[in-house]
Write an enzyme that holds these catalytic residues in place. Structure first.
Site, PDB file in Angstrom:
ATOM      1  N   ASN A   1      -9.980  -0.590   0.062  1.00  0.00           N
ATOM      2  CA  ASN A   1      -8.520  -0.497   0.029  1.00  0.00           C
ATOM      3  C   ASN A   1      -8.014  -1.036  -1.307  1.00  0.00           C
ATOM      4  O   ASN A   1      -8.132  -2.233  -1.580  1.00  0.00           O
ATOM      5  CB  ASN A   1      -7.960  -1.322   1.205  1.00  0.00           C
ATOM      6  CG  ASN A   1      -6.448  -1.298   1.272  1.00  0.00           C
ATOM      7  OD1 ASN A   1      -5.775  -0.853   0.339  1.00  0.00           O
ATOM      8  ND2 ASN A   1      -5.903  -1.791   2.369  1.00  0.00           N
TER       9      ASN A   1
ATOM     10  N   HIS B   1      -3.523   6.893   2.622  1.00  0.00           N
ATOM     11  CA  HIS B   1      -3.876   5.599   2.026  1.00  0.00           C
ATOM     12  C   HIS B   1      -5.233   5.182   2.601  1.00  0.00           C
ATOM     13  O   HIS B   1      -5.466   5.274   3.805  1.00  0.00           O
ATOM     14  CB  HIS B   1      -2.801   4.569   2.354  1.00  0.00           C
ATOM     15  CG  HIS B   1      -3.235   3.163   2.071  1.00  0.00           C
ATOM     16  ND1 HIS B   1      -3.775   2.800   0.856  1.00  0.00           N
ATOM     17  CD2 HIS B   1      -3.240   2.044   2.846  1.00  0.00           C
ATOM     18  CE1 HIS B   1      -4.089   1.516   0.907  1.00  0.00           C
ATOM     19  NE2 HIS B   1      -3.774   1.039   2.098  1.00  0.00           N
TER      20      HIS B   1
ATOM     21  N   CYS C   1       0.822  -1.233   0.000  1.00  0.00           N
ATOM     22  CA  CYS C   1       0.000   0.000   0.000  1.00  0.00           C
ATOM     23  C   CYS C   1       0.846   1.268   0.000  1.00  0.00           C
ATOM     24  O   CYS C   1       0.332   2.348  -0.272  1.00  0.00           O
ATOM     25  CB  CYS C   1      -0.928  -0.002   1.202  1.00  0.00           C
ATOM     26  SG  CYS C   1      -1.976  -1.448   1.238  1.00  0.00           S
TER      27      CYS C   1
HETATM   28  N1  ACO Z   1     -17.533  -9.413   9.935  1.00  0.00           N
HETATM   29  C1  ACO Z   1     -17.909  -9.702  11.183  1.00  0.00           C
HETATM   30  N2  ACO Z   1     -17.028 -10.010  12.169  1.00  0.00           N
HETATM   31  C2  ACO Z   1     -15.722 -10.013  11.838  1.00  0.00           C
HETATM   32  C3  ACO Z   1     -15.254  -9.719  10.528  1.00  0.00           C
HETATM   33  C4  ACO Z   1     -16.240  -9.406   9.556  1.00  0.00           C
HETATM   34  N3  ACO Z   1     -15.903  -9.107   8.290  1.00  0.00           N
HETATM   35  N4  ACO Z   1     -13.904  -9.809  10.509  1.00  0.00           N
HETATM   36  C5  ACO Z   1     -13.516 -10.133  11.752  1.00  0.00           C
HETATM   37  N5  ACO Z   1     -14.608 -10.271  12.546  1.00  0.00           N
HETATM   38  C6  ACO Z   1     -14.653 -10.600  13.970  1.00  0.00           C
HETATM   39  C7  ACO Z   1     -13.437 -11.358  14.425  1.00  0.00           C
HETATM   40  O1  ACO Z   1     -13.552 -12.730  14.190  1.00  0.00           O
HETATM   41  C8  ACO Z   1     -13.420 -11.010  15.908  1.00  0.00           C
HETATM   42  O2  ACO Z   1     -14.346 -11.842  16.557  1.00  0.00           O
HETATM   43  P1  ACO Z   1     -14.063 -12.412  18.026  1.00  0.00           P
HETATM   44  O3  ACO Z   1     -13.971 -11.196  18.914  1.00  0.00           O
HETATM   45  O4  ACO Z   1     -15.252 -13.273  18.300  1.00  0.00           O
HETATM   46  O5  ACO Z   1     -12.765 -13.155  17.935  1.00  0.00           O
HETATM   47  C9  ACO Z   1     -13.956  -9.586  15.967  1.00  0.00           C
HETATM   48  O6  ACO Z   1     -14.655  -9.395  14.736  1.00  0.00           O
HETATM   49  C10 ACO Z   1     -12.861  -8.539  16.098  1.00  0.00           C
HETATM   50  O7  ACO Z   1     -11.835  -8.818  15.131  1.00  0.00           O
HETATM   51  P2  ACO Z   1     -10.620  -7.861  14.928  1.00  0.00           P
HETATM   52  O8  ACO Z   1      -9.714  -8.439  13.875  1.00  0.00           O
HETATM   53  O9  ACO Z   1     -10.026  -7.519  16.267  1.00  0.00           O
HETATM   54  O10 ACO Z   1     -11.366  -6.551  14.336  1.00  0.00           O
HETATM   55  P3  ACO Z   1     -10.784  -5.121  14.068  1.00  0.00           P
HETATM   56  O11 ACO Z   1     -11.585  -4.124  14.777  1.00  0.00           O
HETATM   57  O12 ACO Z   1      -9.296  -5.087  14.244  1.00  0.00           O
HETATM   58  O13 ACO Z   1     -11.111  -4.901  12.523  1.00  0.00           O
HETATM   59  C11 ACO Z   1      -9.905  -4.917  10.419  1.00  0.00           C
HETATM   60  C12 ACO Z   1     -10.543  -5.770  11.539  1.00  0.00           C
HETATM   61  C13 ACO Z   1     -11.014  -4.126   9.771  1.00  0.00           C
HETATM   62  C14 ACO Z   1      -9.259  -5.864   9.445  1.00  0.00           C
HETATM   63  C15 ACO Z   1      -8.870  -3.948  11.025  1.00  0.00           C
HETATM   64  O14 ACO Z   1      -8.048  -4.650  11.917  1.00  0.00           O
HETATM   65  C16 ACO Z   1      -7.991  -3.268  10.010  1.00  0.00           C
HETATM   66  O15 ACO Z   1      -8.445  -2.461   9.213  1.00  0.00           O
HETATM   67  N6  ACO Z   1      -6.661  -3.513  10.059  1.00  0.00           N
HETATM   68  C17 ACO Z   1      -5.663  -2.764   9.286  1.00  0.00           C
HETATM   69  C18 ACO Z   1      -5.646  -3.119   7.850  1.00  0.00           C
HETATM   70  C19 ACO Z   1      -4.524  -2.350   7.175  1.00  0.00           C
HETATM   71  O16 ACO Z   1      -4.363  -1.167   7.385  1.00  0.00           O
HETATM   72  N7  ACO Z   1      -3.680  -3.022   6.408  1.00  0.00           N
HETATM   73  C20 ACO Z   1      -2.524  -2.362   5.839  1.00  0.00           C
HETATM   74  C21 ACO Z   1      -2.693  -2.007   4.445  1.00  0.00           C
HETATM   75  S1  ACO Z   1      -3.203  -3.353   3.416  1.00  0.00           S
HETATM   76  C22 ACO Z   1      -1.897  -3.783   2.328  1.00  0.00           C
HETATM   77  O17 ACO Z   1      -0.755  -3.415   2.491  1.00  0.00           O
HETATM   78  C23 ACO Z   1      -2.247  -4.676   1.164  1.00  0.00           C
END
Ligand code: ACO
Length: 332
Positions: free
Chosen positions: A285, A255, A114
């Site tokens: 994204n 980004h 990214c």
């Molecule tokens: N729908 C419903 N529930 C979900 C989903 C979904 N799509 N995805 C995860 N959950 C659940 C998980 O299983 C977890 O459940 P649990 O508590 O029972 O275990 C709960 O939701 C919380 O999961 P987290 O992973 O802690 O959720 P978070 O708030 O962190 O959100 C997300 C996840 C959106 C992926 C976030 O962490 C994020 O945006 N991370 C950064 C991504 C990023 O910036 N990447 C870098 C660039 S990408 C690149 O370089 C290609």
């Protein structure tokens, strides 16, 4: 002294829209969860026969036309992508260059996920300031749908397809010059975000050719925390080092990974809502394509004017990160 100016922008988005509603029929998720945790409502998905290079070509055509340059004046093409037409050769940049009819010029890809678009701005700037090149076409293009696991709700809700392109040209006018670009990386976080299979670490002969062998995997929550910490530090540093206040930034173009990351960094910089460019809601994204697509969005809606200062920031797999201070400097 020769400086590098950010002359023009272009972008392309595929027609097909994948909504949160659509995704909730594919995996156990909901529109409410996705909007609340990411700010994303929909993303674009390329057609089956549409390649990363095809999208890059469309974005590049616009950027070239808006720069006023003739094709023969462009002397280098760099493409930032993690979803190239081919792993690992030929590069997508060479394919784009030939499809555009640019001749036998230097063309290569870089891999910084990214952060790719910020990395290629720094490369174009260095080539221009050293006098080696005069007009560089830079492209961020991604068909992430091809490397996304649509059974993994942790990643498939985030990613979309698209492309953006810009022309960076030599100038002797310091007022037009890209002010600064920061780039960084830390491989100790490599396992937070990766496509684990297909490279020499896990070659095809050991994994077979099963579907999904080259999908992205992400430890989202850990990535999120490192992203907020690293980006906040990096953007504060680039502003301080250049003696520029957040107020002087007309457009903060982060980004577009997750609205909550954008908001946390924007708040740390005391950015007003009208300074922050947001396209995450409609495009999700798009990795290396997200920043140029966002710049194109403000350009096409008439919000980006000549001379206005942009602050870019990006974060992605590697881990990599970067930021840039850039006045928009179209040819008058
Ligand atoms: N729908 C419903 N529930 C979900 C989903 C979904 N799509 N995805 C995860 N959950 C659940 C998980 O299983 C977890 O459940 P649990 O508590 O029972 O275990 C709960 O939701 C919380 O999961 P987290 O992973 O802690 O959720 P978070 O708030 O962190 O959100 C997300 C996840 C959106 C992926 C976030 O962490 C994020 O945006 N991370 C950064 C991504 C990023 O910036 N990447 C870098 C660039 S990408 C690149 O370089 C290609």
């Amino acid at each position: 002294m020769t400086y590098a100016a950010f002359r023009s922008i272009g972008a392309y988005v595929p027609e097909k829209i994948l909504t949160n509603e659509d995704l909730s029929k594919m995996v156990d998720t909901s529109d409410e969860w996705i909007v609340q945790r990411t700010g994303i409502k929909e993303r674009r998905i390329a057609a089956k026969d549409e390649r990363t290079s095809d999208m890059g070509v469309e974005a590049a055509k616009l950027a070239i036309e808006r720069s006023g340059l003739k094709l023969e004046e462009i002397d280098m093409v760099i493409c930032a992508t993690i979803s190239p037409d081919y792993f690992n050769m030929p590069s997508t940049a060479t394919i784009i260059s030939t499809k555009l009819g640019l001749g036998n010029i230097t063309a290569f890809d870089i891999s910084a996920a990214c952060t790719g678009f910020v990395y290629i701005i720094s490369i174009a700037k260095a080539f221009i300031e050293s006098g080696m090149k005069k007009n560089v076409l830079i492209i961020g293009a991604e068909k992430l749908s091809a490397i996304t696991d649509y059974t993994d709700r942790g990643t498939c809700i985030l990613f979309g397809d698209g492309a953006g392109a810009a022309i960076i040209s030599a100038t002797d006018n310091k007022d037009e010059a890209i002010i600064d670009v920061h780039t960084g990386s830390d491989g100790k976080y490599a396992d937070l975000l990766m496509t684990p299979n297909g490279g020499t670490g896990s070659p095809h002969d050991s994994i077979g050719q099963e579907a999904g062998a080259c999908f992205m995997q992400m430890k989202g929550n850990e990535t999120f925390k490192v992203a907020v910490r690293t980006l906040t530090k990096d953007v504060k540093e680039i502003l301080a080092e250049n003696n520029i206040s957040s107020d002087e930034v007309k457009h903060f173009v982060p980004h577009q990974a997750n609205y909550r990351i954008i908001k946390a960094v924007g708040d740390a910089l005391k950015m007003r809502d009208d300074q922050v460019v947001l396209t995450v809601e409609k495009f999700g994204n798009t990795s290396g394509a997200s920043i140029p697509m966002a710049i194109n969005d403000i350009y096409e809606s008439g919000k980006l004017k000549a001379g206005e200062l942009m602050l870019l920031d990006a974060f992605g797999g590697g881990l990599t990160w970067g930021s840039a201070l850039i006045p928009f400097s179209p040819v008058k």
